[in-house]
Enzyme design. Structure first.
Site, short mmCIF file in Angstrom:
data_model
loop_
_atom_site.label_atom_id
_atom_site.label_comp_id
_atom_site.label_asym_id
_atom_site.label_seq_id
_atom_site.Cartn_x
_atom_site.Cartn_y
_atom_site.Cartn_z
N ASP A 44 26.52 -16.57 60.10
CA ASP A 44 27.71 -15.82 60.47
C ASP A 44 27.25 -14.47 61.02
OD1 ASP A 44 30.41 -14.91 60.51
OD2 ASP A 44 30.01 -13.85 58.66
N THR B 102 32.04 -13.70 65.63
CA THR B 102 31.27 -12.46 65.41
C THR B 102 29.92 -12.51 66.13
OG1 THR B 102 30.57 -13.45 63.34
CG2 THR B 102 32.33 -11.85 63.24
N THR B 103 29.34 -13.71 66.20
CA THR B 103 28.07 -13.85 66.95
C THR B 103 28.36 -13.70 68.44
OG1 THR B 103 27.61 -15.55 65.31
CG2 THR B 103 25.97 -15.22 67.00
N ASP C 153 35.86 -17.91 57.37
CA ASP C 153 35.97 -17.97 58.83
C ASP C 153 37.07 -18.94 59.25
OD1 ASP C 153 34.08 -16.13 59.17
OD2 ASP C 153 32.68 -17.34 60.34
#
Length: 534
Positions: free
Chosen positions: A66, A99-100, A402
């Site tokens: 994550d 988020t990546t 997530d």
């Protein structure tokens, strides 16, 4: 000799020369530092992305892919690179997923900005054009999105399983996706436009496998029922009292001690203690309370054996050591108000539930409070996450979080787009087309922005072991021919229509990623000097 004099007067002084270079150097250093961070997590994008192992300073090991978690734990010292960490955290708050993606996009846009700076274009111009391009990208995304209804449970589950596909728990997504969808739909607000994820409590218990993860409509406590005095372990039609005082005789202060040298006084003290405790227990019973939750206390025993004996005689179920941070959730979900003093112990401060019982599940006992029916209470749910060891548990919890965030995004903005790099290629194509209508420098900037977006499909292809050049060229070709949902399908190991393959993501994830990335690039580009304060 005479020839040297005019040259000396023309030669620039050292100071002016230095200051010309400095802003460029600072910018270059900032861009380099931020790109280094974004390249570090590039390999963890997508379903075939790798995981990172992080060792924290207190020796704890975290395995995660994550983006926000990895960046949060990385020891990033450079101030410009810290901005990337903040962008990833902002995306985590705003959308929860992607988020990546946002870190990789920022890195790629910085690379584009670097190339433009080398052409001699002014940084403010680049930053503003990037922002305009980002606003246009969001419009394109909203145009190509598909509106959904929250009743369409299948679509929601598909979006959640896309989010889970890049995690360790991907093979359990058939169980975890419906679980995430149901838990969000249970706690949604009346207007159906937002979800407070604090109403969903994730409880981690080591033992069992990920398949044993379950959703409970109510509250789950990991503390055990106190049974050493033979009290009940199951209560129907429970009235729940949550107390913050102790059921044990008062003690003198730390430094003081009472010396008793006469057995009659000794007897008297014991009698007093007994009367004191009996009085408290009777008051509790009088308020019709039959389940007692006792907050953890550090000063003295929360409850002593004598009190337990009385409570079990009165048929009251006791659970002690309730943590302070659980108090709020318990009060919210059962409707009981925390009681700080025995004199305030009245019936209107109690919560009610149909059933409180202790159950055995995969090797450990938990207490379930179910059937909270009152109209005034917002519904809350608990998810018990099971896993073989702590590392798997932590990662499962992050993955479920997530997935919950993805469903929350769909509640906020009820639209889905195809995943697998399809939206990025489509935006890139449209921006390229539109750049030819622009004049001057802005045309260059738009083209670079469009090319920079292709980093997402390129990285997805690289991580899946495909040939990125062939795949991205194939995608461009398909998008030119009007297949706007063509993206990379890792299952097919090539380009395909990802919308039909059920690789879906909420439009909010992509729009917020592009907006945040361009804002971050703008702030980095506007810095032209770093000063150190004392």
């Amino acid at each position: 000799m005479t020839t040297a004099v005019p040259r000396a007067s023309v030669a620039p002084s050292n100071a002016t020369f230095k200051d010309k270079e400095k802003p460029q150097e600072v910018r270059r250093a900032n861009i380099l530092a931020a790109r280094a961070v974004s390249d570090a997590i590039r390999t963890s994008l997508g379903p075939k992305g790798m995981d990172k192992m992080i060792r924290t300073k207190n020796g704890q090991i975290i395995i995660s892919n994550d983006g926000a978690t990895i960046l949060k734990h990385m020891a990033v010292l450079h101030p410009a690179a810290r901005m990337l960490v903040d962008v990833s955290a902002a995306q985590d708050v705003e959308a929860g997923d992607g988020t990546t993606t946002v870190a990789i996009l920022t890195g790629s846009l910085l690379g584009a900005a670097d190339r433009l700076l080398n052409k001699g274009i002014h940084p403010t111009l680049i930053a503003e054009s990037f922002q305009r391009a980002a606003i246009r990208s969001c419009e394109i995304l909203l145009d190509m999105s598909y509106k959904i209804k929250l009743e369409d449970r299948e679509q929601l589950i598909r979006a959640a399983s896309t989010s889970l596909s890049s995690k360790i728990v991907s093979q359990h997504s058939s169980l975890l996706s419906p679980l995430a969808v149901d838990s969000v739909l249970k706690v949604i607000n009346e207007e159906e436009n937002n979800v407070d994820l604090n109403d969903i409590r994730l409880i981690k218990k080591v033992g069992g496998t990920i398949d044993d993860t379950e959703l409970i409509n109510g509250v789950v406590l990991t503390q055990n029922v106190v049974k050493n005095a033979g009290g009940p372990t199951r209560i129907d039609k429970a009235k729940i009292g949550l107390i913050q005082f102790q059921l044990s005789p008062p003690k003198p202060d730390m430094e003081n001690n009472v010396v008793v040298n006469d057995y009659r006084q000794m007897d008297k003290i014991l009698k007093e203690e007994r009367a004191y405790l009996l009085n408290i227990c009777k008051k509790i019973k009088k308020a019709k309370c039959n389940v007692l939750l006792i907050q953890k206390s550090i000063l003295r025993d929360a409850v002593n054996d004598l009190a337990l004996h009385f409570l079990s005689k009165l048929n009251i179920l006791v659970i002690k050591d309730i943590e302070r941070d659980e108090i709020e959730f318990l009060a919210k979900s059962t409707g009981c108000k925390p009681i700080a003093d025995i004199d305030n112990f009245t019936e209107d401060r109690l919560g009610s539930a149909d059933l409180v019982e202790e159950v055995e599940s995969s090797g450990s006992k938990i207490v379930k409070i179910t059937g909270v029916t009152s109209k005034t209470i917002k519904p809350t749910v608990s998810v018990i996450v099971r896993g073989a060891n702590q590392l798997v548990l932590d990662e499962t919890e992050r993955s479920i979080h997530d997935a919950l965030c993805v469903i929350r995004c769909l509640v906020k903005e009820k639209a889905l787009i195809a995943g697998g790099g399809a939206p990025e290629v489509e935006i890139s194509r449209i921006l390229m087309k539109e750049s030819h209508k622009l004049t001057g420098v802005e045309q260059f900037v738009y083209q670079e922005f469009a090319q920079a977006l292709e980093v997402i499909p390129t990285t997805l292809a690289e991580n899946a072991g495909l040939n990125p050049i062939n795949v991205v060229t194939d995608l461009r070709n398909r998008h030119e021919n009007g297949e706007k949902n063509a993206g990379i399908s890792v299952r097919r190991s090539g380009a395909s229509n990802t919308y039909d393959e059920h690789v879906l993501q909420p439009v909010l994830v992509s729009t917020s990623a592009i907006t945040l990335a361009s804002e971050c690039v703008k702030s980095i580009l506007r810095i032209d000097d770093i000063q150190f304060s004392r």
